[in-house]
Scaffold this active site. Structure first.
Site, PDB file in Angstrom:
ATOM      1  N   THR A   1       0.851  -1.193   0.000  1.00  0.00           N
ATOM      2  CA  THR A   1       0.000   0.000   0.000  1.00  0.00           C
ATOM      3  C   THR A   1       0.888   1.244   0.000  1.00  0.00           C
ATOM      4  O   THR A   1       1.762   1.395   0.843  1.00  0.00           O
ATOM      5  CB  THR A   1      -0.922  -0.013   1.229  1.00  0.00           C
ATOM      6  OG1 THR A   1      -1.858  -1.074   1.071  1.00  0.00           O
ATOM      7  CG2 THR A   1      -1.670   1.302   1.383  1.00  0.00           C
TER       8      THR A   1
ATOM      9  N   HIS B   1      -6.983 -11.293  -0.297  1.00  0.00           N
ATOM     10  CA  HIS B   1      -6.317 -10.774   0.913  1.00  0.00           C
ATOM     11  C   HIS B   1      -7.103 -11.235   2.141  1.00  0.00           C
ATOM     12  O   HIS B   1      -8.138 -10.667   2.480  1.00  0.00           O
ATOM     13  CB  HIS B   1      -6.276  -9.248   0.829  1.00  0.00           C
ATOM     14  CG  HIS B   1      -5.341  -8.600   1.815  1.00  0.00           C
ATOM     15  ND1 HIS B   1      -4.674  -9.293   2.793  1.00  0.00           N
ATOM     16  CD2 HIS B   1      -4.947  -7.294   1.956  1.00  0.00           C
ATOM     17  CE1 HIS B   1      -3.932  -8.456   3.501  1.00  0.00           C
ATOM     18  NE2 HIS B   1      -4.079  -7.235   3.007  1.00  0.00           N
TER      19      HIS B   1
ATOM     20  N   ASN C   1      -3.582  -9.814   7.783  1.00  0.00           N
ATOM     21  CA  ASN C   1      -3.236  -8.494   8.337  1.00  0.00           C
ATOM     22  C   ASN C   1      -4.406  -7.725   8.932  1.00  0.00           C
ATOM     23  O   ASN C   1      -4.416  -6.494   8.956  1.00  0.00           O
ATOM     24  CB  ASN C   1      -2.535  -7.637   7.269  1.00  0.00           C
ATOM     25  CG  ASN C   1      -1.233  -8.259   6.805  1.00  0.00           C
ATOM     26  OD1 ASN C   1      -0.759  -9.211   7.410  1.00  0.00           O
ATOM     27  ND2 ASN C   1      -0.665  -7.739   5.732  1.00  0.00           N
TER      28      ASN C   1
ATOM     29  N   TYR D   1      -7.697  -7.512   8.096  1.00  0.00           N
ATOM     30  CA  TYR D   1      -8.798  -6.993   7.289  1.00  0.00           C
ATOM     31  C   TYR D   1      -9.969  -7.984   7.321  1.00  0.00           C
ATOM     32  O   TYR D   1      -9.941  -8.979   8.042  1.00  0.00           O
ATOM     33  CB  TYR D   1      -8.288  -6.631   5.892  1.00  0.00           C
ATOM     34  CG  TYR D   1      -7.206  -5.578   5.988  1.00  0.00           C
ATOM     35  CD1 TYR D   1      -7.515  -4.295   6.463  1.00  0.00           C
ATOM     36  CD2 TYR D   1      -5.882  -5.870   5.702  1.00  0.00           C
ATOM     37  CE1 TYR D   1      -6.530  -3.334   6.628  1.00  0.00           C
ATOM     38  CE2 TYR D   1      -4.884  -4.903   5.873  1.00  0.00           C
ATOM     39  CZ  TYR D   1      -5.214  -3.648   6.334  1.00  0.00           C
ATOM     40  OH  TYR D   1      -4.244  -2.691   6.520  1.00  0.00           O
TER      41      TYR D   1
ATOM     42  N   ASN E   1      -3.049  -4.385  13.331  1.00  0.00           N
ATOM     43  CA  ASN E   1      -4.487  -4.082  13.354  1.00  0.00           C
ATOM     44  C   ASN E   1      -5.210  -4.776  14.504  1.00  0.00           C
ATOM     45  O   ASN E   1      -6.387  -5.130  14.399  1.00  0.00           O
ATOM     46  CB  ASN E   1      -5.152  -4.393  12.009  1.00  0.00           C
ATOM     47  CG  ASN E   1      -4.853  -3.340  10.958  1.00  0.00           C
ATOM     48  OD1 ASN E   1      -4.709  -2.167  11.276  1.00  0.00           O
ATOM     49  ND2 ASN E   1      -4.756  -3.761   9.704  1.00  0.00           N
TER      50      ASN E   1
END
Length: 361
Positions: free
Chosen positions: A30, A180, A183, A185, A240
């Site tokens: 990102t 994905h 991490n 999400y 996160n």
């Protein structure tokens, strides 16, 4: 025994019908440089990816599947016509240089903020558990809000967004897609019990917590042959505000559940991005998955070569080294010195720290 048969970073590898010229993969990174409004890939993104086309495979930065999936400013999407046209410029430039490129499909879930979402809506997650920390918004950092737990009847709509995005990725000229599920999400929020306290068919047991990922995979496979699809997981990454009560059992199960489908690869963030090396036995996860394994997190050339030689992985994805070294493959081949990445320019900004890192010559 002859050492010539031992693969290394420069040995081609063939997942399905694709031949990767080397095993040095550009990890999804990102960089917050999509054009606004619209989260549209733009000219400097074309240059950036084309500069790095010598990677065995480029996995594009995480790309939201829908307006509801966004979690950060100026990150690209793959749901509008304008975004598809922007990505077509990028894939065309990468292919013109002989490169291969997958798109990473992303839904941020609770790692978002009403300021970023349509109609200031509340972020969604597996359960109404607010993560520690702050969201990045256009007005600066703001505390995360408590997400709303997705209702069971809403989940097919989320799966449909992935289905649509996967089809648009094909239209945009990608060679494949990566789901994905890492991490912290949305898909990871369902997989790990620190963020999933549901009591419906998407919570509780390992089978139930894996259900959304497998439904998303089935939807993506409607557009793509299995060998053109990868999945990314991060079993013990606490980024996160994530955790799981038994990550070894959880992700051994997930790896096994992803087997038997002919997928291109399983991409594993090994250890913890926040704390360094982890404690899990990643060989167990590798053994549970019947396809190619891609390792990530903190690898340099020496560690990557050793891991491939020991059959601990088939490929390695590199993040920061690719940010600073567009010609990373050639530098590794020559054992040339590497440019030093500048963390100040990782996220947002202009061409500085993005497309101005020098190549060897």
């Amino acid at each position: 025994m002859s050492t010539t048969t031992t693969p290394d970073l420069f040995t081609p590898i063939t997942p399905g019908d694709l031949t990767l010229p080397n095993r040095i993969v550009m990890a999804p990174l990102t960089r917050n440089r999509a054009a606004m409004p619209g989260n549209v890939p733009q000219a400097m993104n074309v240059t950036y990816y084309a500069q790095r086309a010598s990677a065995g495979l480029i996995i594009a930065e995480a790309t939201q599947v829908s307006p509801e999936g966004i979690g950060y400013p100026a990150t690209p999407g793959i749901h509008s016509d304008e975004q598809v046209r922007g990505w077509q410029q990028i894939t065309g430039a990468v292919h013109a240089k002989g490169g291969l490129m997958f798109l990473q499909l992303w839904y941020c879930g609770r790692i978002s903020h009403p300021d970023l979402l349509p109609d200031q809506q509340q972020p969604v997650s597996a359960s109404a558990i607010k993560p520690a920390g702050e969201a990045v918004t256009f007005e600066g950092m703001k505390p995360y809000v408590e997400p709303r737990a997705l209702r069971t009847e809403e989940i097919p709509g989320v799966v449909a967004q992935y289905r649509h995005a996967a089809a648009r990725a094909k239209e945009a000229g990608f060679d494949g897609v990566e789901i994905h599920a890492a991490n912290g999400y949305l898909l990871d929020q369902f997989l790990r019990d620190g963020s999933n306290r549901r009591d419906d068919e998407y919570g509780g047991s390992l089978e139930n917590r894996s259900r959304l990922l497998l439904e998303v995979l089935a939807a993506v496979l409607e557009s793509w042959p299995a060998a053109r699809v990868g999945v990314r997981i991060s079993p013990e990454n606490s980024f996160n505000d994530m955790h799981d009560s038994d990550p070894q059992a959880t992700f051994n199960y997930v790896a096994n559940a992803l087997s038997g489908k002919g997928l291109g690869y399983l991409h594993v963030v090994e250890g913890d991005m926040m704390k360094g090396e982890g404690v899990l036995d990643y060989r167990q996860i590798r053994e549970q998955f019947d396809g190619y394994y891609m390792a990530n997190n903190g690898y340099d050339k020496a560690r990557a070569q050793a891991a491939i030689a020991a059959n601990a992985t088939d490929m390695v994805s590199f993040g920061k080294p690719f940010i600073a070294n567009p010609d990373l493959v050639e530098r590794y081949r020559q054992d040339a010195p590497l440019n030093t990445p500048d963390p100040e320019t990782f996220y947002g900004g202009d061409e500085k720290g993005y497309i101005d890192y020098p190549a060897l010559d």
